[in-house]
Every structure is written in C-alpha cells, then in structure tokens.
Write a protein that holds these residues in place. Sequence first.
Motif, PDB file in Angstrom:
ATOM      1  N   SER A   1       0.834  -1.207   0.000  1.00 32.85           N
ATOM      2  CA  SER A   1       0.000   0.000   0.000  1.00 32.85           C
ATOM      3  C   SER A   1       0.863   1.249   0.000  1.00 32.85           C
ATOM      4  O   SER A   1       0.515   2.259  -0.624  1.00 32.85           O
ATOM      5  CB  SER A   1      -0.941   0.002   1.212  1.00 32.85           C
ATOM      6  N   THR A   2       2.000   1.192   0.688  1.00 29.51           N
ATOM      7  CA  THR A   2       2.899   2.343   0.727  1.00 29.51           C
ATOM      8  C   THR A   2       3.553   2.569  -0.633  1.00 29.51           C
ATOM      9  O   THR A   2       3.628   3.702  -1.120  1.00 29.51           O
ATOM     10  CB  THR A   2       3.994   2.122   1.790  1.00 29.51           C
ATOM     11  N   MET A   3       4.021   1.512  -1.249  1.00 33.43           N
ATOM     12  CA  MET A   3       4.748   1.640  -2.504  1.00 33.43           C
ATOM     13  C   MET A   3       3.845   1.933  -3.693  1.00 33.43           C
ATOM     14  O   MET A   3       4.241   2.650  -4.618  1.00 33.43           O
ATOM     15  CB  MET A   3       5.572   0.380  -2.771  1.00 33.43           C
ATOM     16  N   THR A   4       2.630   1.391  -3.698  1.00 32.36           N
ATOM     17  CA  THR A   4       1.727   1.615  -4.829  1.00 32.36           C
ATOM     18  C   THR A   4       0.738   2.743  -4.576  1.00 32.36           C
ATOM     19  O   THR A   4       0.131   3.246  -5.525  1.00 32.36           O
ATOM     20  CB  THR A   4       0.934   0.344  -5.169  1.00 32.36           C
ATOM     21  N   THR A   5       0.576   3.151  -3.329  1.00 32.05           N
ATOM     22  CA  THR A   5      -0.456   4.125  -2.887  1.00 32.05           C
ATOM     23  C   THR A   5      -1.838   3.706  -3.369  1.00 32.05           C
ATOM     24  O   THR A   5      -2.687   4.547  -3.672  1.00 32.05           O
ATOM     25  CB  THR A   5      -0.130   5.565  -3.319  1.00 32.05           C
TER      26      THR A   5
ATOM     27  N   ILE B   1       7.498  -8.310 -14.821  1.00 30.53           N
ATOM     28  CA  ILE B   1       8.045  -9.464 -14.104  1.00 30.53           C
ATOM     29  C   ILE B   1       8.173  -9.150 -12.617  1.00 30.53           C
ATOM     30  O   ILE B   1       7.931 -10.015 -11.757  1.00 30.53           O
ATOM     31  CB  ILE B   1       9.405  -9.862 -14.716  1.00 30.53           C
ATOM     32  N   ARG B   2       8.521  -7.907 -12.317  1.00 31.21           N
ATOM     33  CA  ARG B   2       8.633  -7.525 -10.907  1.00 31.21           C
ATOM     34  C   ARG B   2       7.320  -7.733 -10.154  1.00 31.21           C
ATOM     35  O   ARG B   2       7.315  -8.128  -8.987  1.00 31.21           O
ATOM     36  CB  ARG B   2       9.056  -6.058 -10.800  1.00 31.21           C
TER      37      ARG B   2
ATOM     38  N   TRP C   1      13.762  -5.404  -0.156  1.00 31.86           N
ATOM     39  CA  TRP C   1      12.997  -4.156  -0.278  1.00 31.86           C
ATOM     40  C   TRP C   1      11.564  -4.498  -0.677  1.00 31.86           C
ATOM     41  O   TRP C   1      11.125  -4.187  -1.779  1.00 31.86           O
ATOM     42  CB  TRP C   1      13.653  -3.274  -1.333  1.00 31.86           C
ATOM     43  N   PRO C   2      10.808  -5.135   0.209  1.00 34.49           N
ATOM     44  CA  PRO C   2       9.481  -5.641  -0.141  1.00 34.49           C
ATOM     45  C   PRO C   2       8.558  -4.556  -0.713  1.00 34.49           C
ATOM     46  O   PRO C   2       8.434  -3.465  -0.155  1.00 34.49           O
ATOM     47  CB  PRO C   2       8.947  -6.163   1.192  1.00 34.49           C
ATOM     48  N   GLY C   3       7.935  -4.887  -1.828  1.00 38.13           N
ATOM     49  CA  GLY C   3       6.912  -4.026  -2.402  1.00 38.13           C
ATOM     50  C   GLY C   3       7.401  -2.956  -3.347  1.00 38.13           C
ATOM     51  O   GLY C   3       6.658  -2.539  -4.251  1.00 38.13           O
ATOM     52  N   GLN C   4       8.631  -2.479  -3.178  1.00 40.85           N
ATOM     53  CA  GLN C   4       9.082  -1.343  -3.976  1.00 40.85           C
ATOM     54  C   GLN C   4       9.056  -1.651  -5.466  1.00 40.85           C
ATOM     55  O   GLN C   4       8.706  -0.780  -6.282  1.00 40.85           O
ATOM     56  CB  GLN C   4      10.496  -0.930  -3.543  1.00 40.85           C
ATOM     57  N   ALA C   5       9.381  -2.868  -5.834  1.00 44.64           N
ATOM     58  CA  ALA C   5       9.452  -3.229  -7.247  1.00 44.64           C
ATOM     59  C   ALA C   5       8.093  -3.192  -7.932  1.00 44.64           C
ATOM     60  O   ALA C   5       8.019  -3.141  -9.160  1.00 44.64           O
ATOM     61  CB  ALA C   5      10.066  -4.623  -7.393  1.00 44.64           C
ATOM     62  N   THR C   6       7.009  -3.207  -7.168  1.00 42.11           N
ATOM     63  CA  THR C   6       5.671  -3.188  -7.772  1.00 42.11           C
ATOM     64  C   THR C   6       5.232  -1.783  -8.165  1.00 42.11           C
ATOM     65  O   THR C   6       4.268  -1.631  -8.925  1.00 42.11           O
ATOM     66  CB  THR C   6       4.626  -3.775  -6.804  1.00 42.11           C
TER      67      THR C   6
END
Length: 614
Positions: free
Chosen positions: A296-300, A508-509, A551-556
């Motif tokens: 939720s933080t990385m994708t808002t 792929i990420r 770095w969980p989530g950042q790649a999404t």
Amino acid sequence: MNRFAPLLLAAAAPLALAACDAMGSNVAVYECEQSQSECLNAFFAEKWEEELAFSPIRQTGLGLKTNYDQLDDFSVEAAEAEVAWWQDALAQMEASFDYDELSEADQLAYDMFKFRAESAARAGEWRGSEYVFTQMQGFHTGLPSFLLSQHAVEDESDMVAFISRMGQMGRVMDQLLARAQANAEGGVRPPRFAYEAVIAESQGLITGAPFDDGPPSAMWAGTEGHLARLVEEGVITEERADELREDARVALVEGMGPGYQNLVDWFTEDMPNSDEVAQGASALPNGEAYYAYALSTMTTTDMTADEIHELGLSEVARIHGEMEAIMEQVGFEGTLQEFFEFVRTDPQFFYPDNEAGAQMYIDRATVLIDAMEERIPDWFGTLPQAPLEVRRVEAFREQDGAAQHYRPGTPDGSRPGIYYAHLSDMTSMPIPELETIAYHEGIPGHHMQISIAQELEGVPMFQSQGPFISAFGEGWALYAEALAKEMGGFEDPYSDFGRLQNELWRAIRLVVDTGIHSKGWTEQQAIDYAMENSATSETSAKSEIRRYIVWPGQATSYKIGMIRLQQLRARAEEALGDEFDVRGFHDVVLGGGNVPLPILETRVDRWIASQQES
C-alpha cells in the motif's frame, strides 16, 4: 534542538491553545487574520522549516548550508519525535482550517500534508520490521556517497564542516546499528547475502589510508582532493591545509573508524543467525500484514498481492506479443526464448568489458539524453532548468549488474542531477537497453519530473521539495520510456526491443515480488522465472531479485504507477477529444510535485473538467 534554531521562521501568525479535538485534548490553533488560503500557506511555510530542521542531511541535499557541520540524529528516540511532530502538526491543521472553504489547490495541499502525516505514523508502526542495513539500503554506503557528492567545499569553513561530519559518521553507524540489533532481537534480519555485502562494503570504507598503510580510502581521497583544490585556488595556505589534514585524519580514525568496525564486528558475529536461503516478508513476524503495508505504501493503492500478481502475469504475456513482432521485424528465426538468449549473449550487443567500454556507455547515454532534451518543448509546457550529468557509480558502492539510479540536484541548479550507472560488469549492461534506461533516469524521466517539482512556484515547499513517492516517481519514469517512443526515440528495432525488455522487467517484478513475499517463492524460483521470460543476464537477474527480497513491495510501484498514468491520459484524451493538449496534461501531472496516485487522479479529473468548461 538548539542547533536547529537558525532554521526556524518567526511565527507567521500567533498561536493560541484555544480548541479541543474530538478526543478532548488541547490543540494549538493557528490563528490568522488573513484569508484561509494565505493562512494555510503561512502555516505550511512554518511547518516546512520545522520539518527541515530534523535533517541537516536533507538541508544539504536542497543546497542549503545551514547546520552544514552536522549529521542527522538516527536514534529511535529522534525518529519517534519526528512522528509525534507530524501528528501534532496534522491535529493543528485540522483544528485550524475549514477544508470546505479552501480552494481546490489548497485542498490538494491539505490532502498532501495529511497524507505525509499519516504515512509517517504508519512507518513508525512498522519500524521494527525494516531491514536497516542491506546491499541496497543503508547509510553505511549512503553517507560516504552523500558527503563526497553533495557536501560542496568552496571555502575553509566548508572544509571544517566536512571534517566535522566525517567525525560524526561513527556515531550515525552506532545509532543505526542499535536499531538493526533491536530488530534482529525481534526476529527481523536480512538474508545472509545482505550480511556479506554490508560487511564487505563497510570494511572497504575503512581500509586504506588513513586507517592503515594502504592506498587512500574513499573518504581520504575526497579529503585530499578538497584540500588540494583549496590550496591551488589560494583559499588556504599549505600550512593550514596540513592542519586540516590532521583534523581529518583524527575524524576518520577516531570518529568514523570505530563505528564502522562495530558494524563489521556485529554483522560478522550475527551472520550465522541469518537465513542462508533467503525468505520473503511473509516469513517475518507478522509478515503478511507487513507486506500488505509495504504494497500500500509503494503503490499508494489498496491492491492486494494476488491482484498485483495476476496483473503481472497478464502484462508479461501482452509484452511478449509485442516482442515477437520485433523479432519478426529483424528477421530472427526461432522462439522468443531463443531470441532472448541471442540478445543476452551475442557480442554485438555489448561494449567492451573494460574502462573504455564503460566510458562508451556513458558517452552514448549522454548523446541520447541531449537529443531528447531538444524535443521536450513540443511535449511539455513547463521545462526543467537544472542540468543533468551521467556518471559511473563510485567504486566503493559499485555492484555488478545493479540497477542504475538517479540522484536529484539542488532546486537552484548549483548541483546537477546525476544519472548513476553501475559499469563494473559491462556484460550485464546490454546496449539495446541503454537508450530506454537513459530516458528513464534522465529526460523525460526522473530528472525531468524531480527537477520540475523542485523548481515549482506557487505550491508549498513541503509539496515541491517533498520525499520521493515511488508509485508516482517510478510510474512517471516508466511512462516516460513509452513517451520517448512517441517523441521519436528508439529508431533502432533492437533499442525498441530494449524498451520492451525494460517494461517487461517491470511486469516481471509484479510477479516475482508478490511471489517471493506472498507466495513463498525461493530466490532461485524468482531468478528462473525472470530468465525464462526475459533477455536479462543471470548476473542482473540475481542482483535484481536480491534487491526485491530486501525491499518488499518497492518493485511493484513502477508498473502500477505507469498503468495509472496511461489510464488517466486515456481518460483525458477520450473526454477532450481533439481539444486534448498533451503539453497541458503533462504539466498538470508534474505540476503538483510528488503525489500519491489518488491525489494525482483528482488533479487530472479537475483539469479535465476545467478544460471542458473553457
């Protein structure tokens, strides 16, 4: 703290303890006799100075020389104090201003301030789940890089400040190590490969002069470079340089060295407790909830791991279809996987694996960015003023196959934006991907988006100079790669394949990030999936997958942000038809600074409505 006093503005309006919030506690109301808009912006200006006072490092990043001899306080207590400040500031804003009476622009600023405060609170709640030091993140390498690239030394006082900061580096490492140790006690440790990288990088920074009799360490080479230039320019005498050199030696040996040695010693001692076979976030205490927070933080957005995973699978299939069309265009006979292997291994797609090849890469990227810069006035109304440079990553933090990255310049343009490239292994830097990465990191990507934000006028400083929001910033940079094709880039079909390869990698990420952190995938499973479905090298695939693990989530954030931007543009094109102005659309997207995707959507919808009315 007293050292921050010079930053604090005189109160723009008097404060009074006059109101109570819904819970009955007193809230300091911001009293102002001007209009709501004028008062709100005065409030934001005051809070910006207070926020900035927490971080001398951030002040330097913005080109200021306030607290130039200080480094941040990285203790847990300091972090908690900043979270508390945000909550107090939010309560004050909500008690002082009537949202419904504000203009649309002021409502957006209000929403952004609330978003920042709520984000700070959520980050504080999950502080114990973060990896403090990894091969991707950590001030063990970030701090030396900051001092060498952002702390400008123009006179003697700047040099004294530089030395003071070097002497505080050990204290910073000790504070951050205490946080890493506390998290480890709670069951949160990065995997074994991250331990190995942190140990090697940290030891490398305290190897060589003045720590031993070897060649100059990175910080000592930087020190000698500053002193030599100051003497050459007549700013200081040789005698004064000798005095400052001794001060620097003491700062490094007695200030920096012990803290870095503590880091090396603890990570070496604790390494047997780390996972030799890396696991995802779901293996951590309360890991599923932590990963949901990270997404939720990385994708808002409120997208779930399953939704993101399925989106990734569908995007991989779609992009494969576009790649097959290019494969036919160049006359390749074989399967897509065979074409991947051809692009991955054929010597024509690589510069020489030496210093000359690295320079060829930098030179070519510079030429492409310069050519694209000439085209941007046809696509943007607001243009960046800050210069851009392409540089190789410093040796002490360079990694084979690691991702390229961008570091912003200063708002006044005194320090350029920098596109950094890892060039220690040219076999992991295929030429077909060079063009799209140059546009992603440079123009019209990160450099354009961040520089325009920093140079904005008429919006609050906390908004224009605010922290990077990955879904917006990375989403824009990936959108910019596709936009560059519209602008006339990628004339060579193999470079266009490289563009698709980069977009494919972001798809792929979505699959591998959620696979690792939500579905129990191993590191090798993720590497195998990446290599089976793309032309990336094994070195790059391994480096990238290890990045996602720590770095969980950042790649999404990249693909989620890109897709939302493309959806918003399609919405505007459909609503406005022939009246759609791509320059106006890009200006409204970039004209609010870094914003979460829901706020961006509001901005675009309001722009569409205003265009329809006019």
